[in-house]
Design a protein around this motif. Structure first.
Motif, PDB file in Angstrom:
ATOM      1  N   UNK A   1      -7.979  -0.643  -0.681  1.00 21.55           N
ATOM      2  CA  UNK A   1      -7.728  -1.908  -1.380  1.00 21.55           C
ATOM      3  C   UNK A   1      -8.741  -2.959  -0.945  1.00 21.55           C
ATOM      4  N   UNK A   2      -9.060  -2.968   0.349  1.00 25.43           N
ATOM      5  CA  UNK A   2     -10.001  -3.956   0.887  1.00 25.43           C
ATOM      6  C   UNK A   2     -11.456  -3.592   0.656  1.00 25.43           C
ATOM      7  N   UNK A   3     -11.717  -2.426   0.060  1.00 20.86           N
ATOM      8  CA  UNK A   3     -13.080  -2.024  -0.240  1.00 20.86           C
ATOM      9  C   UNK A   3     -13.810  -1.391   0.922  1.00 20.86           C
ATOM     10  N   UNK A   4     -13.078  -0.933   1.935  1.00 23.30           N
ATOM     11  CA  UNK A   4     -13.699  -0.328   3.110  1.00 23.30           C
ATOM     12  C   UNK A   4     -13.870   1.181   2.968  1.00 23.30           C
ATOM     13  N   UNK A   5     -13.182   1.763   1.981  1.00 21.19           N
ATOM     14  CA  UNK A   5     -13.274   3.203   1.697  1.00 21.19           C
ATOM     15  C   UNK A   5     -13.350   3.390   0.200  1.00 21.19           C
ATOM     16  N   UNK A   6     -13.985   4.468  -0.199  1.00 21.10           N
ATOM     17  CA  UNK A   6     -14.083   4.779  -1.625  1.00 21.10           C
ATOM     18  C   UNK A   6     -12.850   5.498  -2.140  1.00 21.10           C
ATOM     19  N   UNK A   7     -12.187   6.257  -1.286  1.00 17.22           N
ATOM     20  CA  UNK A   7     -10.984   6.984  -1.664  1.00 17.22           C
ATOM     21  C   UNK A   7      -9.790   6.259  -1.069  1.00 17.22           C
ATOM     22  N   UNK A   8      -8.713   6.160  -1.852  1.00 20.13           N
ATOM     23  CA  UNK A   8      -7.598   5.381  -1.345  1.00 20.13           C
ATOM     24  C   UNK A   8      -6.253   6.062  -1.328  1.00 20.13           C
ATOM     25  N   UNK A   9      -6.167   7.294  -1.826  1.00 24.08           N
ATOM     26  CA  UNK A   9      -4.870   7.951  -1.891  1.00 24.08           C
ATOM     27  C   UNK A   9      -4.407   8.282  -0.486  1.00 24.08           C
TER      28      UNK A   9
ATOM     29  N   UNK B   1       0.802  -1.227   0.000  1.00 24.87           N
ATOM     30  CA  UNK B   1       0.000   0.000   0.000  1.00 24.87           C
ATOM     31  C   UNK B   1       0.835   1.278   0.000  1.00 24.87           C
ATOM     32  N   UNK B   2       1.812   1.431   0.896  1.00 26.18           N
ATOM     33  CA  UNK B   2       2.631   2.647   0.837  1.00 26.18           C
ATOM     34  C   UNK B   2       3.414   2.757  -0.478  1.00 26.18           C
ATOM     35  N   UNK B   3       3.865   1.643  -0.989  1.00 24.73           N
ATOM     36  CA  UNK B   3       4.610   1.626  -2.243  1.00 24.73           C
ATOM     37  C   UNK B   3       3.734   2.129  -3.392  1.00 24.73           C
ATOM     38  N   UNK B   4       2.458   1.752  -3.366  1.00 25.35           N
ATOM     39  CA  UNK B   4       1.528   2.132  -4.421  1.00 25.35           C
ATOM     40  C   UNK B   4       0.803   3.445  -4.125  1.00 25.35           C
ATOM     41  N   UNK B   5       0.979   3.983  -2.913  1.00 29.43           N
ATOM     42  CA  UNK B   5       0.371   5.258  -2.556  1.00 29.43           C
ATOM     43  C   UNK B   5      -1.110   5.183  -2.249  1.00 29.43           C
ATOM     44  N   UNK B   6      -1.570   4.023  -1.790  1.00 28.91           N
ATOM     45  CA  UNK B   6      -2.986   3.852  -1.454  1.00 28.91           C
ATOM     46  C   UNK B   6      -3.132   3.264  -0.056  1.00 28.91           C
ATOM     47  N   UNK B   7      -4.324   3.396   0.497  1.00 27.50           N
ATOM     48  CA  UNK B   7      -4.580   2.838   1.824  1.00 27.50           C
ATOM     49  C   UNK B   7      -5.056   1.389   1.720  1.00 27.50           C
ATOM     50  N   UNK B   8      -4.767   0.624   2.735  1.00 31.09           N
ATOM     51  CA  UNK B   8      -5.253  -0.757   2.798  1.00 31.09           C
ATOM     52  C   UNK B   8      -6.777  -0.764   2.873  1.00 31.09           C
ATOM     53  N   UNK B   9      -7.372   0.218   3.546  1.00 29.98           N
ATOM     54  CA  UNK B   9      -8.835   0.303   3.611  1.00 29.98           C
ATOM     55  C   UNK B   9      -9.445   0.377   2.221  1.00 29.98           C
TER      56      UNK B   9
END
Length: 79
Positions: free
Chosen positions: A65-73, A55-63
């Motif tokens: 990726x797991x579908x728990x949030x709509x925004x991931x940056x 997640x940090x490598x890709x600049x997104x949150x685990x939430x």
């Protein structure tokens, strides 16, 4: 979309958005190219420890990726 497909899709999407190659991600995370391929192309689910690397490598949150949030940056990467 089922959870497994959604996670695979979001990891793939995050990789494309990051502009990083599989090789760059492998070098930054210490994960092998085979493992990355399994996560992003074959629907293999990363464990929490691997997600914490990706997640940090890709600049997104685990939430996200797991579908728990709509925004991931991640903060500092555009939010």
């Amino acid at each position: 979309m089922d959870d497994r497909k959604q996670i695979t899709y979001r990891l793939w999407e995050a990789r494309l958005e990051s502009g990083k190659s599989f090789r760059q991600i492998a070098e930054e995370t210490g994960l092998s190219l085979n493992v990355l391929n399994a996560y992003m192309n074959k629907g293999v689910m990363p464990g929490a420890d691997k997600l914490a690397l990706l997640c940090p490598c890709l600049g997104v949150s685990a939430d996200w990726v797991l579908g728990l949030r709509e925004s991931g940056v991640l903060n500092g990467s555009g939010t």
